[in-house]
Design a protein around this motif. Structure first.
Motif, mmCIF file in Angstrom:
data_model
loop_
_atom_site.group_PDB
_atom_site.id
_atom_site.type_symbol
_atom_site.label_atom_id
_atom_site.label_comp_id
_atom_site.label_asym_id
_atom_site.label_seq_id
_atom_site.Cartn_x
_atom_site.Cartn_y
_atom_site.Cartn_z
ATOM 1 N N GLN A 196 43.316 29.347 -16.209
ATOM 2 C CA GLN A 196 41.711 29.958 -16.471
ATOM 3 C C GLN A 196 40.790 29.161 -17.092
ATOM 4 O OE1 GLN A 196 43.915 33.653 -17.813
ATOM 5 N NE2 GLN A 196 43.076 35.013 -15.845
ATOM 6 N N GLU A 197 41.349 28.551 -17.996
ATOM 7 C CA GLU A 197 40.418 27.542 -19.106
ATOM 8 C C GLU A 197 40.682 26.407 -17.917
ATOM 9 O OE1 GLU A 197 39.536 27.848 -22.384
ATOM 10 O OE2 GLU A 197 40.650 30.135 -22.177
ATOM 11 N N SER A 198 41.246 26.250 -17.199
ATOM 12 C CA SER A 198 40.254 24.863 -16.915
ATOM 13 C C SER A 198 39.560 24.613 -15.714
ATOM 14 C CB SER A 198 41.725 24.140 -15.819
ATOM 15 O OG SER A 198 42.656 24.016 -16.732
ATOM 16 N N ILE A 199 39.714 26.190 -15.124
ATOM 17 C CA ILE A 199 38.597 26.876 -14.486
ATOM 18 C C ILE A 199 37.763 26.960 -15.160
ATOM 19 C CG2 ILE A 199 37.370 28.583 -12.967
ATOM 20 C CD1 ILE A 199 40.084 29.256 -12.049
ATOM 21 N N LYS A 200 36.986 27.333 -16.490
ATOM 22 C CA LYS A 200 36.146 27.622 -16.934
ATOM 23 C C LYS A 200 35.036 26.246 -17.873
ATOM 24 C CE LYS A 200 37.043 31.825 -19.614
ATOM 25 N NZ LYS A 200 38.166 32.330 -20.613
ATOM 26 N N ALA B 23 43.427 33.942 -6.309
ATOM 27 C CA ALA B 23 44.308 34.368 -7.824
ATOM 28 C C ALA B 23 43.407 35.074 -9.355
ATOM 29 C CB ALA B 23 44.675 32.928 -8.276
ATOM 30 N N GLU B 24 42.227 34.523 -9.633
ATOM 31 C CA GLU B 24 41.295 34.665 -10.655
ATOM 32 C C GLU B 24 41.318 36.429 -10.892
ATOM 33 O OE1 GLU B 24 38.553 31.647 -12.503
ATOM 34 O OE2 GLU B 24 38.172 32.100 -10.193
ATOM 35 N N ARG B 25 41.016 36.655 -9.311
ATOM 36 C CA ARG B 25 41.462 38.596 -9.074
ATOM 37 C C ARG B 25 42.360 39.032 -8.904
ATOM 38 N NH1 ARG B 25 36.959 40.207 -4.759
ATOM 39 N NH2 ARG B 25 37.047 42.247 -6.076
ATOM 40 N N CYS B 26 43.333 38.854 -8.920
ATOM 41 C CA CYS B 26 44.923 39.163 -9.204
ATOM 42 C C CYS B 26 45.661 39.370 -10.944
ATOM 43 C CB CYS B 26 45.962 38.109 -8.403
ATOM 44 S SG CYS B 26 45.701 38.388 -6.087
ATOM 45 N N LEU B 27 44.750 38.081 -11.676
ATOM 46 C CA LEU B 27 44.987 37.777 -12.491
ATOM 47 C C LEU B 27 43.897 38.429 -13.614
ATOM 48 C CD1 LEU B 27 45.984 34.318 -12.517
ATOM 49 C CD2 LEU B 27 47.267 36.207 -12.252
ATOM 50 N N ASN B 28 43.077 39.158 -12.804
ATOM 51 C CA ASN B 28 42.186 39.929 -13.952
ATOM 52 C C ASN B 28 42.540 40.205 -15.619
ATOM 53 O OD1 ASN B 28 39.726 41.426 -15.163
ATOM 54 N ND2 ASN B 28 38.987 41.118 -13.151
#
Length: 352
Positions: free
Chosen positions: A255-259, A287-292
């Motif tokens: 998540q940090e890498s995507i930001k 995956a991001e939406r699964c990890l919300n």
């Protein structure tokens, strides 16, 4: 949920699909629990490979024996027997039967020759193409969706311990969800309904919302599935304590890498050249939406499945678009060979 007394005759669940084995059958199948037959060792105990009689023939089985010092116990054992005896799906490991004899509690499953997804990703270094990984992901997703929807049973099931070591692989590489010792049965078609329960699961996959509130929902499984998606993409463990703090937790690191705009750098180097850019972005978005962090904002497994199947279609179209170019390049190279004749060249062209 039933909790039998331990007497063999009274302990059989009311189902014809789950066989009750006598202890001497298990001893025979495992050569008295010979260490050379051990194929796995988890929180429940050791798993042995053995041949058991089903009907009129022998079948190869995985025989899981409860360790007396295991954190899991009788409740988890009967939870698994009860849950799996009611479920049948091509993406769930089938329970052939069980045995309880005194202190012995044993589960007998169909044998999965390719072992766990965890082993292939993190221990064996098995070459897995992006397409293979995507299909494994979809297969596991189908199994989890079946659990959540309650298809074939009165209530949906929350697995509560979705992780790569609980995804087994058939000889055809089909993915199957396993290990239902921590599962909970809950009402279906009520996504906001939750089960208050003691916190159990595996760090790295554990839903932060469930950890904070003790409220277990199907969305807790969705969170864990999102972590498995990242494992497949990055070939990194969900929690790796050997790494620096900022890289230790896979979900947080991605998540940090995507930001920071480092999407390409998180992908396993073995498959970077295989993934269509559009597919990569869509896969990561799912995956991001699964990890919300907000469980209510996460996708359902039905939504995850539809999205992943679309990613697969896009990737297959991308792969197919590359093939004509490869054939054309091969043809040009053959034409440049100094010994090619008209007859030889036409022969190669017609078969390429």
């Amino acid at each position: 949920m039933f909790f039998p007394t331990g007497d063999d005759k009274e302990s059989q669940p009311a189902t014809s699909s789950c066989r009750h084995f006598q202890f001497h059958d298990i001893l025979s199948a495992t050569d008295n629990f010979d260490e050379s037959l051990v194929i796995g060792n988890g929180g429940f105990g050791k798993v042995y490979k053995g041949n058991v009689m089903v009907g009129s023939s022998y079948v190869v089985a995985a025989i899981k024996r409860l360790d007396t010092i295991s954190n899991q116990g009788e409740a988890e054992f009967w939870a698994e027997v009860e849950t799996l005896s009611k479920l049948r799906h091509c993406n769930l490991v089938s329970l052939i039967g069980y045995c309880n004899h005194g202190q012995e509690m044993i589960l007998v499953y169909e044998y999965m020759s390719n072992g766990t997804l965890e082993d292939h990703l993190h221990k064996l270094g098995t070459p897995l193409s992006w397409l293979q990984r995507l299909k494994i992901c979809i297969g596991a997703g189908r199994g989890l969706h079946y659990l959540h929807t309650g298809t074939g049973i009165e209530s949906g099931v929350i697995h509560r311990d979705v992780k790569s070591s609980n995804i087994l692989l058939h000889e055809s590489w089909a993915a199957k969800i396993s290990d239902f010792g921590l599962s909970k049965i809950g009402p279906i078609n009520q996504p906001t309904t939750y089960v208050n329960t003691l916190i159990k699961g595996t760090f790295g996959y554990l839903d932060p919302d469930y950890y904070a509130t003790g409220k277990l929902t199907r969305k807790s499984d969705v969170y864990a599935f999102g972590v498995v998606m990242l494992e497949l993409l990055c070939r990194r463990r969900a929690l790796d304590r050997s790494l620096d703090e900022e890289k230790m937790n896979l979900a947080r690191w991605v998540q940090e890498s995507i930001k920071e705009g480092n999407l390409k750098h998180i992908v396993d180097s073995d498959i970077r050249g295989e993934i269509a850019q559009k597919c990569l972005k869509e896969f990561v978005r799912i995956a991001e939406r699964c990890l919300n962090i907000n469980a209510k904002q996460r996708l359902t497994m039905a939504q995850v499945l539809v999205s992943l199947e679309n990613v697969l279609i896009l990737q297959e179209k991308y792969n197919n678009s590359l093939q004509p170019a490869c054939r054309t390049l091969l043809g040009r190279m053959v034409n440049m060979l100094p010994f090619s004749s008209k007859g030889l060249n036409s022969g190669i062209s017609s078969s390429s």
